[in-house]
Enzyme design. Sequence first.
Site, PDB file in Angstrom:
ATOM      1  N   GLU A  56       0.829  -1.192   0.000  1.00 11.72           N
ATOM      2  CA  GLU A  56       0.000   0.000   0.000  1.00 11.72           C
ATOM      3  C   GLU A  56       0.868   1.249   0.000  1.00 11.72           C
ATOM      4  O   GLU A  56       2.032   1.217   0.389  1.00 11.72           O
ATOM      5  CB  GLU A  56      -0.856   0.044   1.272  1.00 11.72           C
ATOM      6  N   GLU A  67      -0.671  -9.437  -7.604  1.00 18.00           N
ATOM      7  CA  GLU A  67      -0.674 -10.020  -8.942  1.00 18.00           C
ATOM      8  C   GLU A  67       0.203  -9.220  -9.892  1.00 18.00           C
ATOM      9  O   GLU A  67       0.975  -9.780 -10.668  1.00 18.00           O
ATOM     10  CB  GLU A  67      -2.101 -10.082  -9.508  1.00 18.00           C
ATOM     11  N   CYS A 104      -8.509  -7.954  -8.400  1.00 19.13           N
ATOM     12  CA  CYS A 104      -9.330  -6.778  -8.671  1.00 19.13           C
ATOM     13  C   CYS A 104      -9.526  -6.667 -10.185  1.00 19.13           C
ATOM     14  O   CYS A 104      -8.897  -7.389 -10.965  1.00 19.13           O
ATOM     15  CB  CYS A 104      -8.666  -5.520  -8.108  1.00 19.13           C
ATOM     16  N   CYS A 107      -6.271  -5.999 -12.117  1.00 22.26           N
ATOM     17  CA  CYS A 107      -5.391  -7.174 -12.200  1.00 22.26           C
ATOM     18  C   CYS A 107      -5.967  -8.242 -13.122  1.00 22.26           C
ATOM     19  O   CYS A 107      -5.216  -8.950 -13.789  1.00 22.26           O
ATOM     20  CB  CYS A 107      -5.103  -7.730 -10.813  1.00 22.26           C
TER      21      CYS A 107
END
Length: 156
Positions: A56, A67, A104, A107
């Site tokens: 993050e 990923e 997500c 990704c």
Amino acid sequence: MLDPTVSASDLTRAETRLLERAREVAPRALNPVSRFHVGAAVRATDGECYTGTFFESSSFPLGVCAEAAALSAAVTAGVRDFDAIAVVGGDPRKTGPGRPVTPCGGCRQRIFDVTGAPRRNVTVLCADLTLSRIYRVGISALLPLPFSAEDLPSSA
């Protein structure tokens, strides 16, 4: 409706090992805000494995997904042929099985692009941190009706 759930006994040895590699790197996540652990492992067609973890940034959305990190490691090493990617994650403070973590949207697009879809429908394995809840699905099912290189204008 798509139900990609599989049991651990349905996995090949190679799939199990890929999930284990993803789980091994998940605790290395740099996650000061969410404390969420995510690890990924991508397997090249020659059997070599490349891993990545989530990190993050205090300035959202500048973080990097696990990923993307794993795919970047493989591409940086010169690899272009893949057959599977595993994503493992969850909240390490919770005990017991959780919901499998899935890529997500961004990704999913990265996996689609980097692994050569739609020509190659690589396997995507998704699991919780305990590896007790697992999904197995092709990237084309995770990203239906994708935008791809085929949609771009040809350079004539």
